[in-house]
Enzyme design. Structure first.
Site, mmCIF file in Angstrom:
data_model
loop_
_atom_site.group_PDB
_atom_site.id
_atom_site.type_symbol
_atom_site.label_atom_id
_atom_site.label_comp_id
_atom_site.label_asym_id
_atom_site.label_seq_id
_atom_site.Cartn_x
_atom_site.Cartn_y
_atom_site.Cartn_z
ATOM 1 N N ASP A 1 4.164 -0.487 -7.057
ATOM 2 C CA ASP A 1 2.900 -0.766 -7.743
ATOM 3 C C ASP A 1 1.782 0.036 -7.094
ATOM 4 O O ASP A 1 0.645 0.001 -7.551
ATOM 5 C CB ASP A 1 2.603 -2.275 -7.648
ATOM 6 N N GLU B 1 -2.635 7.500 -4.863
ATOM 7 C CA GLU B 1 -3.008 6.877 -6.143
ATOM 8 C C GLU B 1 -4.484 7.030 -6.491
ATOM 9 O O GLU B 1 -4.849 6.988 -7.660
ATOM 10 C CB GLU B 1 -2.626 5.393 -6.148
ATOM 11 N N ARG C 1 0.851 -1.185 0.000
ATOM 12 C CA ARG C 1 0.000 0.000 0.000
ATOM 13 C C ARG C 1 0.888 1.235 0.000
ATOM 14 O O ARG C 1 1.904 1.276 0.688
ATOM 15 C CB ARG C 1 -0.914 0.042 1.236
ATOM 16 N N HIS D 1 -0.897 -0.269 -9.795
ATOM 17 C CA HIS D 1 -1.654 -1.187 -8.939
ATOM 18 C C HIS D 1 -2.198 -2.375 -9.746
ATOM 19 O O HIS D 1 -3.396 -2.644 -9.754
ATOM 20 C CB HIS D 1 -2.801 -0.455 -8.224
HETATM 21 P P1 NAI Z 1 -1.564 -11.103 4.989
HETATM 22 O O1 NAI Z 1 -2.574 -10.575 5.953
HETATM 23 O O2 NAI Z 1 -1.580 -12.550 4.638
HETATM 24 O O3 NAI Z 1 -0.102 -10.751 5.532
HETATM 25 C C1 NAI Z 1 0.243 -9.529 6.096
HETATM 26 C C2 NAI Z 1 1.370 -9.806 7.067
HETATM 27 O O4 NAI Z 1 1.851 -8.553 7.553
HETATM 28 C C3 NAI Z 1 0.918 -10.632 8.290
HETATM 29 O O5 NAI Z 1 1.753 -11.762 8.444
HETATM 30 C C4 NAI Z 1 1.072 -9.653 9.444
HETATM 31 O O6 NAI Z 1 1.495 -10.309 10.639
HETATM 32 C C5 NAI Z 1 2.161 -8.734 8.917
HETATM 33 N N1 NAI Z 1 2.226 -7.469 9.620
HETATM 34 C C6 NAI Z 1 1.223 -6.774 10.205
HETATM 35 N N2 NAI Z 1 1.714 -5.660 10.768
HETATM 36 C C7 NAI Z 1 3.046 -5.670 10.527
HETATM 37 C C8 NAI Z 1 4.095 -4.784 10.872
HETATM 38 N N3 NAI Z 1 3.878 -3.687 11.609
HETATM 39 N N4 NAI Z 1 5.339 -5.071 10.453
HETATM 40 C C9 NAI Z 1 5.592 -6.188 9.724
HETATM 41 N N5 NAI Z 1 4.635 -7.085 9.390
HETATM 42 C C10 NAI Z 1 3.382 -6.805 9.787
HETATM 43 O O7 NAI Z 1 -1.691 -10.199 3.686
HETATM 44 P P2 NAI Z 1 -1.146 -10.506 2.221
HETATM 45 O O8 NAI Z 1 -2.180 -11.243 1.444
HETATM 46 O O9 NAI Z 1 0.214 -11.082 2.306
HETATM 47 O O10 NAI Z 1 -1.093 -9.032 1.630
HETATM 48 C C11 NAI Z 1 -0.165 -8.076 2.121
HETATM 49 C C12 NAI Z 1 -0.571 -6.715 1.628
HETATM 50 O O11 NAI Z 1 -0.410 -6.674 0.206
HETATM 51 C C13 NAI Z 1 -2.064 -6.372 1.846
HETATM 52 O O12 NAI Z 1 -2.248 -5.771 3.114
HETATM 53 C C14 NAI Z 1 -2.388 -5.437 0.738
HETATM 54 O O13 NAI Z 1 -2.251 -4.115 1.230
HETATM 55 C C15 NAI Z 1 -1.304 -5.695 -0.298
HETATM 56 N N6 NAI Z 1 -1.841 -6.196 -1.565
HETATM 57 C C16 NAI Z 1 -1.526 -5.521 -2.712
HETATM 58 C C17 NAI Z 1 -1.998 -5.963 -3.939
HETATM 59 C C18 NAI Z 1 -1.638 -5.287 -5.223
HETATM 60 O O14 NAI Z 1 -2.286 -5.533 -6.260
HETATM 61 N N7 NAI Z 1 -0.630 -4.439 -5.255
HETATM 62 C C19 NAI Z 1 -2.901 -7.117 -4.020
HETATM 63 C C20 NAI Z 1 -3.113 -7.799 -2.751
HETATM 64 C C21 NAI Z 1 -2.610 -7.327 -1.577
#
Ligand code: NAI
Length: 328
Positions: A256, A261, A232, A293
């Site tokens: 991305d 954005e 993000r 994105h």
């Molecule tokens: P997820 O929920 O499986 O993993 C997020 C991880 O971040 C968790 O393991 C959590 O413990 C960790 N986390 C939380 N706070 C943290 C901190 N302060 N420091 C370090 N780690 C921390 O989510 P997923 O599926 O891996 O997605 C991650 C992010 O990717 C989403 O939140 C979303 O914003 C972004 N995303 C972007 C996309 C795109 O098209 N560019 C598409 C899908 C997701």
């Protein structure tokens, strides 16, 4: 059940239509994003379906509840654009798609990383103009480099596996991860900033992670570090990143997502004057790669997003437990 889909694109419509064959919901699509000026379009619907740059803050949540909308279907993972407290307060059920294709995002992360460090964005243009000079195209091997991955969730874990295949040393910072398995190793944030040649962000945007990469963090990183963000935009303080690019502290940036954005990404602005000076400054650096994105945008991911979203609607309509509900 009547569902209104905001911020819809042609690919959303075709995937939703396919997934809807087994449900038969009454779905209406709007290109407009949800915000206080468009929320009235939700009138008469049971559910609305939103994406990353729709605005579902407290003001909009109250309007939705007043319009008797009962379900907000987020067709994405991150829900930082929804006021979940306000939704809870008004009894609005919010569901998301927690995982649709971590491979799509992890693979795109590697794509923009390789594009940046092997200067594919430059050579692509050169070759099309008949310029086969290699001057200025020297890159570096990923093999043997230390990559710091912040966030060891679905996407972070897949990325670590891919990076292991490249022969990288992978450091992970995630305060909530129960365990980190090889090829990755857990570390604290200071160690990651200090040791990583490449930093890649995969944590959600929350008040804690807002501007995680600011001037102080950049200061602690290696000189010439490469920064990748497919998570993000708000994780990065753009003005500090611009200063770090100018001073060459930052050796390259591939993103991305961008903090401002919304209103820019997902639409054609090729004939407009873009008024975001910070974004335009970023675009002037030769060592900055930006995609709009699109990390999620694979056939597999779109199919899963549409199916999961409409399954949540079906669970809601049947009064069943909604597996991916966040409130309500
Ligand atoms: P997820 O929920 O499986 O993993 C997020 C991880 O971040 C968790 O393991 C959590 O413990 C960790 N986390 C939380 N706070 C943290 C901190 N302060 N420091 C370090 N780690 C921390 O989510 P997923 O599926 O891996 O997605 C991650 C992010 O990717 C989403 O939140 C979303 O914003 C972004 N995303 C972007 C996309 C795109 O098209 N560019 C598409 C899908 C997701």
């Amino acid at each position: 059940m009547k569902i209104r889909v905001f911020s819809s694109k042609s690919y959303d419509r075709s995937c939703m239509a396919d997934a809807n064959r087994q449900h038969g919901f009454e779905i209406e699509y709007f290109e407009a994003a949800l915000d206080p000026t468009t929320v009235a379009l939700a009138g008469g619907a049971d559910a609305i379906c939103l994406f990353v740059n729709d605005r579902c803050d407290a003001e909009v949540v109250h309007e939705l509840a007043d319009l008797d909308v009962r379900l907000v279907l987020m067709r994405c993972t991150g829900v930082n654009n929804v006021d979940l407290d306000a939704a809870r307060q008004r009894g609005l059920c919010v569901a998301n798609v927690p995982a649709y294709s971590p491979y799509a995002v992890a693979e795109h992360t590697v794509a923009i990383l390789l594009c940046l460090i092997r200067k594919i964005h430059k050579s692509y243009n050169r070759v099309r103009e008949g310029n086969f000079s290699l001057d200025g195209l020297v890159g570096f091997d990923l093999h043997g480099k230390t990559v710091g991955v912040i966030g060891y969730g679905a996407i972070g874990r897949v990325l670590c596996g891919i990076l292991g295949g490249f022969g990288c040393r992978v450091l992970v910072y995630d305060p909530f991860a129960k365990s980190v398995t090889p090829p990755a190793a857990a570390c604290d944030l200071d160690t990651l900033w200090r040791e990583a040649d490449i930093v890649s962000l995969h944590c959600p945007l929350t008040p804690d992670t807002h501007h995680l990469v600011d001037a102080a963090a950049l200061d602690r990183m290696k000189d010439g570090v490469i920064l990748i963000n497919t998570s993000r935009g708000g994780l990065i303080e753009s003005s500090s990143v611009i200063e770090a690019l100018k001073s060459r502290k930052l050796g390259g940036l591939a993103i991305d997502v961008y903090e401002e954005e919304s209103g820019l990404f997902f639409s054609d602005h090729s004939s407009d004057i873009i008024l975001d000076d910070r974004f335009e400054r970023l675009m002037t650096f030769p060592n900055v790669v930006v995609t709009g994105h699109q990390a999620f945008l694979t056939r597999e991911a779109l199919r899963t997003i549409a199916e999961t979203t409409l399954n949540s609607a079906a669970e809601f309509a049947a009064g069943d437990t909604i597996r991916h509900r966040l409130t309500g």
